[in-house]
Motif scaffolding. Structure first.
Motif, mmCIF file in Angstrom:
data_model
loop_
_atom_site.group_PDB
_atom_site.id
_atom_site.type_symbol
_atom_site.label_atom_id
_atom_site.label_comp_id
_atom_site.label_asym_id
_atom_site.label_seq_id
_atom_site.Cartn_x
_atom_site.Cartn_y
_atom_site.Cartn_z
ATOM 1 N N UNK A 56 0.841 -1.189 0.000
ATOM 2 C CA UNK A 56 0.000 0.000 0.000
ATOM 3 C C UNK A 56 0.878 1.242 0.000
ATOM 4 N N UNK A 57 0.680 2.105 -0.984
ATOM 5 C CA UNK A 57 1.395 3.374 -1.060
ATOM 6 C C UNK A 57 0.479 4.458 -0.501
ATOM 7 N N UNK A 58 0.984 5.225 0.470
ATOM 8 C CA UNK A 58 0.159 6.233 1.137
ATOM 9 C C UNK A 58 0.887 7.573 1.197
ATOM 10 N N UNK A 59 0.119 8.650 0.987
ATOM 11 C CA UNK A 59 0.624 10.013 1.105
ATOM 12 C C UNK A 59 -0.284 10.775 2.064
ATOM 13 N N UNK A 60 0.316 11.451 3.050
ATOM 14 C CA UNK A 60 -0.464 12.193 4.049
ATOM 15 C C UNK A 60 0.096 13.606 4.201
ATOM 16 N N UNK A 61 -0.802 14.581 4.322
ATOM 17 C CA UNK A 61 -0.407 15.976 4.478
ATOM 18 C C UNK A 61 -1.154 16.567 5.674
ATOM 19 N N UNK A 62 -0.402 17.186 6.599
ATOM 20 C CA UNK A 62 -0.979 17.710 7.831
ATOM 21 C C UNK A 62 -0.779 19.225 7.935
ATOM 22 N N UNK A 63 -1.876 19.928 8.244
ATOM 23 C CA UNK A 63 -1.830 21.362 8.511
ATOM 24 C C UNK A 63 -1.501 21.554 9.989
ATOM 25 N N UNK A 64 -0.256 21.916 10.286
ATOM 26 C CA UNK A 64 0.212 21.987 11.666
ATOM 27 C C UNK A 64 0.707 23.376 12.071
ATOM 28 N N UNK A 65 0.789 24.313 11.109
ATOM 29 C CA UNK A 65 1.455 25.583 11.401
ATOM 30 C C UNK A 65 0.525 26.683 11.910
ATOM 31 N N UNK A 66 -0.736 26.361 12.118
ATOM 32 C CA UNK A 66 -1.668 27.337 12.655
ATOM 33 C C UNK A 66 -2.299 28.241 11.625
ATOM 34 N N UNK A 67 -1.992 28.015 10.345
ATOM 35 C CA UNK A 67 -2.553 28.824 9.267
ATOM 36 C C UNK A 67 -3.088 27.901 8.179
ATOM 37 N N UNK A 68 -4.301 28.168 7.706
ATOM 38 C CA UNK A 68 -4.880 27.339 6.663
ATOM 39 C C UNK A 68 -4.654 27.901 5.276
ATOM 40 N N UNK A 69 -4.669 27.026 4.296
ATOM 41 C CA UNK A 69 -4.599 27.390 2.871
ATOM 42 C C UNK A 69 -3.334 28.159 2.493
ATOM 43 N N UNK A 70 -2.219 27.828 3.142
ATOM 44 C CA UNK A 70 -0.962 28.488 2.760
ATOM 45 C C UNK A 70 0.076 27.494 2.238
ATOM 46 N N UNK A 71 -0.283 26.221 2.138
ATOM 47 C CA UNK A 71 0.643 25.191 1.660
ATOM 48 C C UNK A 71 -0.023 24.328 0.601
ATOM 49 N N UNK A 72 0.793 23.716 -0.220
ATOM 50 C CA UNK A 72 0.299 22.786 -1.224
ATOM 51 C C UNK A 72 1.386 21.761 -1.529
ATOM 52 N N UNK A 73 0.966 20.527 -1.748
ATOM 53 C CA UNK A 73 1.854 19.425 -2.148
ATOM 54 C C UNK A 73 1.168 18.700 -3.298
ATOM 55 N N UNK A 74 1.955 18.192 -4.241
ATOM 56 C CA UNK A 74 1.371 17.421 -5.338
ATOM 57 C C UNK A 74 2.232 16.186 -5.609
ATOM 58 N N UNK A 75 1.585 15.113 -6.043
ATOM 59 C CA UNK A 75 2.297 13.903 -6.454
ATOM 60 C C UNK A 75 1.757 13.452 -7.804
ATOM 61 N N UNK A 76 2.588 12.744 -8.544
ATOM 62 C CA UNK A 76 2.201 12.276 -9.873
ATOM 63 C C UNK A 76 3.085 11.095 -10.273
#
Length: 238
Positions: free
Chosen positions: A180-200
């Motif tokens: 199983x291949x899994x990718x997880x992204x966590x908003x931990x810095x106290x600010x929303x909608x300021x980060x983005x990650x992409x995989x392909x």
């Protein structure tokens, strides 16, 4: 005149036998990817997603617009007589360096899970026997990278990197089973909608011994018949 003919024929008939034995001693291998839609073509089909992850037509994009983890994963069946695996994918790091006091940096995690039983329908309750941490990532880049893993240029261009890891099975781990291949992204810095990650371009290629007998094996009955006929012919000259 024919005194040494049987010896000559005996030497000649050994050649095809040796060739057959040598050919059959090499086990044929088969390589194939056990994941589907690794290029996220038009959708996230074949992947189980949670949180804010969306498709841009040719990649999976993770947003930190919600506090809950954003994740996708996919399982594939491992073949019997598994020899090795190679995991490859492209990743884009757009994690924000901003961190409000008392908070942690936004973080991304890539993991490969291995087990003899199916993984299940949720990442939180997934069933596995071994977890291979591929890498963690924040705005500064990747860390806790798996031994032997490589990051290199991606064909997708600027901002992207290609991750490659070969021989991902533990010593003694063979199929059948599940990966199983899994990718997880966590908003931990106290600010929303300021980060983005992409995989392909996610590909998990397994190499295994082909379970079917080699086509050369079917030559053995014919070879035995030919040798039998030659043996009877030799006896006629003795």
């Amino acid at each position: 005149m024919f005194g040494h003919l049987p010896d000559r024929i005996s030497k000649v008939r050994c050649i095809p036998l040796v060739a057959l034995v040598l050919a059959l001693s090499f086990e044929p291998l088969r390589a194939a990817s056990i994941l589907t839609n690794g290029g996220f073509t038009g959708s996230l089909s074949s992947w189980t997603a949670s949180g804010t992850v969306f498709n841009t037509g040719d990649s999976a994009v993770f947003s930190d617009s919600v506090a809950t983890p954003t994740a996708i994963f996919q399982s594939g069946a491992l073949p019997l007589d598994l020899i090795s695996m190679e995991l490859v994918f492209d990743v884009f790091n757009g994690v924000s360096p901003s961190v409000i006091g008392g908070f942690l940096p936004d973080s991304f995690y890539a993991t490969l899970y291995l087990g003899v039983a199916p993984f299940g329908s949720s990442l939180a309750g997934g069933n596995f026997d071994q977890a291979v941490g591929l890498f963690d990532m924040d705005s500064a880049g990747a860390f806790n990278t798996a031994a032997g893993a490589l990051f290199g240029p991606s064909p997708k261009g600027a901002g992207w990197a290609r991750f490659t890891l070969s021989q991902t099975t533990a010593p003694g781990f063979t199929g059948p089973g599940f990966a199983t291949v899994a990718f997880e992204f966590y908003n931990l810095n106290g600010t929303g909608s300021d980060s983005v990650i992409a995989v392909d371009n996610v590909s998990l290629v397994t190499t295994a011994v082909v379970p079917e007998p080699s086509p050369l094996a079917f030559l053995l009955p014919a070879g035995a018949l030919l040798l039998s006929r030659r043996r009877r012919k030799n006896q006629a000259f003795s």
